[in-house]
Motif scaffolding. Structure first.
Motif, PDB file in Angstrom:
ATOM      1  N   ASN A  38      -3.482  13.638   5.913  1.00 46.17           N
ATOM      2  CA  ASN A  38      -4.116  14.602   6.821  1.00 46.17           C
ATOM      3  C   ASN A  38      -5.489  15.013   6.264  1.00 46.17           C
ATOM      4  OD1 ASN A  38      -4.158  16.129   9.154  1.00 46.17           O
ATOM      5  ND2 ASN A  38      -3.361  17.943   8.131  1.00 46.17           N
ATOM      6  N   TRP A  39      -6.276  14.000   5.852  1.00 40.62           N
ATOM      7  CA  TRP A  39      -7.536  14.238   5.160  1.00 40.62           C
ATOM      8  C   TRP A  39      -8.724  13.892   6.051  1.00 40.62           C
ATOM      9  CZ3 TRP A  39     -10.929  10.337   2.957  1.00 40.62           C
ATOM     10  CH2 TRP A  39     -11.962  10.874   2.183  1.00 40.62           C
ATOM     11  N   LYS A  40      -9.675  14.814   6.125  1.00 40.76           N
ATOM     12  CA  LYS A  40     -10.897  14.606   6.888  1.00 40.76           C
ATOM     13  C   LYS A  40     -11.891  13.880   5.979  1.00 40.76           C
ATOM     14  CE  LYS A  40     -12.455  17.531  10.199  1.00 40.76           C
ATOM     15  NZ  LYS A  40     -13.056  18.754  10.733  1.00 40.76           N
TER      16      LYS A  40
ATOM     17  N   ILE B 142       0.860  -1.182   0.000  1.00 37.91           N
ATOM     18  CA  ILE B 142       0.000   0.000   0.000  1.00 37.91           C
ATOM     19  C   ILE B 142       0.894   1.229   0.000  1.00 37.91           C
ATOM     20  CG2 ILE B 142      -1.780   1.254   1.258  1.00 37.91           C
ATOM     21  CD1 ILE B 142      -2.578  -1.417   2.544  1.00 37.91           C
ATOM     22  N   ALA B 143       0.506   2.229  -0.793  1.00 34.57           N
ATOM     23  CA  ALA B 143       1.286   3.466  -0.873  1.00 34.57           C
ATOM     24  C   ALA B 143       1.378   4.111   0.509  1.00 34.57           C
ATOM     25  CB  ALA B 143       0.634   4.430  -1.859  1.00 34.57           C
ATOM     26  N   PRO B 144       2.596   4.362   1.013  1.00 36.82           N
ATOM     27  CA  PRO B 144       2.749   4.954   2.351  1.00 36.82           C
ATOM     28  C   PRO B 144       2.218   6.381   2.430  1.00 36.82           C
ATOM     29  CG  PRO B 144       4.877   4.769   1.249  1.00 36.82           C
ATOM     30  CD  PRO B 144       3.872   4.083   0.381  1.00 36.82           C
TER      31      PRO B 144
ATOM     32  N   ALA C 299      -6.237   7.714   8.795  1.00 40.97           N
ATOM     33  CA  ALA C 299      -4.904   7.412   9.306  1.00 40.97           C
ATOM     34  C   ALA C 299      -4.129   6.523   8.325  1.00 40.97           C
ATOM     35  CB  ALA C 299      -5.003   6.722  10.666  1.00 40.97           C
ATOM     36  N   GLY C 300      -4.849   5.839   7.443  1.00 40.00           N
ATOM     37  CA  GLY C 300      -4.195   4.977   6.473  1.00 40.00           C
ATOM     38  C   GLY C 300      -4.967   3.688   6.269  1.00 40.00           C
ATOM     39  N   PHE C 301      -4.375   2.783   5.497  1.00 32.59           N
ATOM     40  CA  PHE C 301      -4.999   1.501   5.193  1.00 32.59           C
ATOM     41  C   PHE C 301      -4.097   0.372   5.663  1.00 32.59           C
ATOM     42  CE2 PHE C 301      -6.303   4.487   1.837  1.00 32.59           C
ATOM     43  CZ  PHE C 301      -7.675   4.441   1.996  1.00 32.59           C
ATOM     44  N   GLU C 302      -4.726  -0.741   6.010  1.00 26.47           N
ATOM     45  CA  GLU C 302      -3.967  -1.922   6.432  1.00 26.47           C
ATOM     46  C   GLU C 302      -4.431  -3.104   5.596  1.00 26.47           C
ATOM     47  OE1 GLU C 302      -3.692  -4.947  10.257  1.00 26.47           O
ATOM     48  OE2 GLU C 302      -4.791  -3.084  10.446  1.00 26.47           O
TER      49      GLU C 302
ATOM     50  N   LYS D 189      -8.297   8.415  12.728  1.00 24.49           N
ATOM     51  CA  LYS D 189      -7.737   8.993  13.945  1.00 24.49           C
ATOM     52  C   LYS D 189      -8.553  10.220  14.345  1.00 24.49           C
ATOM     53  CE  LYS D 189      -4.240  11.206  11.070  1.00 24.49           C
ATOM     54  NZ  LYS D 189      -2.831  11.366  10.782  1.00 24.49           N
ATOM     55  N   LYS D 190      -8.363  10.637  15.599  1.00 24.54           N
ATOM     56  CA  LYS D 190      -9.135  11.744  16.161  1.00 24.54           C
ATOM     57  C   LYS D 190      -8.824  13.084  15.515  1.00 24.54           C
ATOM     58  CE  LYS D 190     -11.351  10.487  20.173  1.00 24.54           C
ATOM     59  NZ  LYS D 190     -12.744  10.211  19.871  1.00 24.54           N
TER      60      LYS D 190
END
Length: 177
Positions: free
Chosen positions: A66-68, A58-60, A139-142, A157-158
């Motif tokens: 920082n996207w809402k 997955i692209a880091p 926060a990202g993808f896993e 994330k918060k």
């Protein structure tokens, strides 16, 4: 007269639409198969990769967006990140699974980009107010190949991180707002 009657059916058969080999309209003469231009070489179905046992990366960059999630993907500061492929090797579609059970699918026959993933997430959350979201930032993808090869888990994330190069003051201000 009997000779003329026999000739007429022979001449009629040449213009009879049921017998004529020519198509009724030009659009019917086109072959009925998938366009080759819509399939890109080097872009895979995730099911095929699973059979081959291939690893996905997955692209880091997705962790630094920082996207809402209830704001348009066009609000991402670094627009070039949106054009990058979400995975290596590129795939045609991927299911994105949220911890609370929601699942969306990002598709692109030329390879799913980060923007494609953000677009489908935004479509689900665009009508939600900020106070309705516990963790409004991506926060990202896993990818857990053992649990489910064909899905990515979406992490949230918060609060958003400070813009790159920003100090603690900027981060504190974004938490207050």
């Amino acid at each position: 007269m009997a000779a003329e009657v026999q000739k007429q059916p022979a001449t009629l058969s040449k213009v009879d639409s049921a017998i004529d080999d020519a198509p009724a309209s030009p659009s019917e003469s086109k072959p009925r198969h998938r366009r080759t231009s819509s399939t890109v070489s080097g872009v895979f179905r995730i099911e095929d990769l699973e059979q081959d046992g291939a690893d996905l990366k997955i692209a880091p960059e997705t962790q630094k967006l920082n996207w809402k999630i209830n704001s348009s993907p066009s609000t991402v500061e670094d627009k070039d990140m949106l054009k990058k492929l979400l995975t290596t090797p590129p795939i045609k579609k991927i299911d994105l699974h949220f911890p609370l059970g929601l699942e969306v699918t990002a598709r692109n026959l030329k390879g799913v980009t980060i923007k494609d993933a953000l677009d489908v997430i935004y479509k689900q959350y665009k009508k939600k107010a900020d106070d309705e979201l516990d963790n409004p930032y991506l926060a990202g993808f896993e990818w857990d190949r053992e649990e489910c090869y064909t899905k990515f888990i979406v992490h949230q994330k918060k609060s958003g991180d400070a813009p790159s190069g920003g100090g603690k003051k900027k981060k504190a201000k974004s938490e207050e707002a």
